[in-house]
Design an enzyme around this catalytic site. Structure first.
Site, PDB file in Angstrom:
ATOM      1  N   HIS A   1     -39.198  36.531  15.451  1.00  0.00           N
ATOM      2  CA  HIS A   1     -38.434  36.440  16.404  1.00  0.00           C
ATOM      3  C   HIS A   1     -37.448  35.437  16.065  1.00  0.00           C
ATOM      4  CE1 HIS A   1     -37.730  35.215  20.552  1.00  0.00           C
ATOM      5  NE2 HIS A   1     -37.414  34.202  20.251  1.00  0.00           N
ATOM      6  N   GLU A   2     -37.781  34.311  15.471  1.00  0.00           N
ATOM      7  CA  GLU A   2     -36.673  33.314  15.147  1.00  0.00           C
ATOM      8  C   GLU A   2     -35.892  33.930  13.908  1.00  0.00           C
ATOM      9  OE1 GLU A   2     -36.426  30.979  16.902  1.00  0.00           O
ATOM     10  OE2 GLU A   2     -38.306  31.059  17.790  1.00  0.00           O
TER      11      GLU A   2
ATOM     12  N   HIS B   1     -33.101  35.843  15.461  1.00  0.00           N
ATOM     13  CA  HIS B   1     -31.914  34.833  16.157  1.00  0.00           C
ATOM     14  C   HIS B   1     -30.934  34.767  15.094  1.00  0.00           C
ATOM     15  CE1 HIS B   1     -33.157  33.754  20.253  1.00  0.00           C
ATOM     16  NE2 HIS B   1     -34.379  33.281  19.996  1.00  0.00           N
TER      17      HIS B   1
ATOM     18  N   GLU C   1     -32.739  36.099  23.995  1.00  0.00           N
ATOM     19  CA  GLU C   1     -34.310  36.058  23.789  1.00  0.00           C
ATOM     20  C   GLU C   1     -34.945  37.416  23.710  1.00  0.00           C
ATOM     21  OE1 GLU C   1     -36.145  33.361  22.833  1.00  0.00           O
ATOM     22  OE2 GLU C   1     -34.062  32.542  22.599  1.00  0.00           O
TER      23      GLU C   1
END
Length: 297
Positions: free
Chosen positions: A152-153, A156, A223
């Protein structure tokens, strides 16, 4: 150097935005507003807009350029360069694997001391970034869930979310400063400088709150994109399990993350309050889980 690419893109975006404003603002002032009986010609000039942009984008640019250093300064953290435990190997290995798959420079990997299960990514560009996880994340999540959070990070990082959010924040800040400066100048020219100063402060606060709602809405949309990225890398079931594990910890600990947290924009958890969600950088867990469940991967 690779880190200059992100800064260069930010500067180009700022220039393009300023060019757009320099074209559209005169049209609004000289053509559109007079059609509605509003005549502010002579009260607004581009020099005010330039100064507002310098303040607005300048602050955002500095925050982005030094985001890694500021994050590390706020936390009790240590960098992982050579994994010395199975947990560190999971963290380091996952980030390294994803970076190689995406053909980007591997981010710095950090662990910081905090009981809450969380993680964040920051940095001026995808080739100059850092990923940090809390000790609470390692203690409360299973290995596949930790890897999903790391993906997930990395989503980003790869999607350029820090850059995009910074540009939006700079644009919003520019409008805030511009409106406040115009009000101050407008009243100063009418020998009411004190009134203009006080009114500009009130307007700046109100417009800043409205701008924060826009910026946080944009952050919440990013997100969902990072969640989808993690689902593509390690499967949506792992990401859903990670979100549920974090949510269970939050419920058990009766912790409500504040949007005023200095690192709130980086963290993975959100606020579920119907009003406060306007100022939250992350969507409620149930919405993120529902979005992942609908995702076809």
């Amino acid at each position: 150097m690779k880190w200059m690419k992100g800064i260069g893109l930010l500067l180009v975006a700022n220039i393009l935005i300023m060019v757009t404003l320099s074209i559209t603002v005169p049209i609004v002032i000289n053509v559109i507003l007079p059609l509605f009986g509003i005549d502010v010609r002579g009260s607004i000039d581009l020099s005010t807009l330039v100064w507002a942009a310098m303040f607005g984008f300048g602050g955002a640019f500095i925050s982005l350029a030094f985001s890694k250093q500021m994050a590390r300064a706020m936390l009790d953290c240590r960098q992982i360069t050579q994994p010395r435990s199975p947990a560190e190997q999971v963290i380091y290995g996952s980030v390294q694997e994803i970076a190689q798959r995406l053909h980007i420079t591997m981010p710095e990997v950090w662990v910081y001391d905090s009981p809450d299960p969380n993680a964040f990514a920051t940095g001026p560009s995808k080739n100059n970034s850092m990923v940090a996880v809390s000790t609470g994340l390692l203690q409360n999540l299973k290995e596949d869930e930790v890897k999903a959070v790391l993906a997930h990070e990395m989503g980003h990082v790869y999607n350029g979310d820090m850059f995009a959010t910074t540009v939006l924040a700079g644009l919003m800040n520019t409008f805030v400063y511009y409106i406040a400066m115009w009000v101050r100048r407008f009243f100063a020219e009418r020998d009411q400088a004190a009134l203009g100063f006080g009114l500009s402060l009130v307007i700046q606060i109100v417009v800043s709150i409205l701008a924060a709602i826009v910026i946080n809405w944009f952050s919440r949309r990013r997100e969902f994109g990072a969640d989808a990225f993690a689902a593509r890398v390690y499967g949506k079931d792992s990401m859903i399990a990670a979100l549920r594990a974090i949510d269970r910890w939050v419920t058990r600990s009766q912790v409500e993350y504040s949007s005023q947290d200095a690192l709130a924009t980086m963290k993975i958890s959100g606020n579920s309050s119907s009003f406060m969600r306007l100022f939250s950088t992350h969507p409620p867990m149930e919405e993120r889980i529902a979005s992942l469940q609908r995702l076809a991967v």
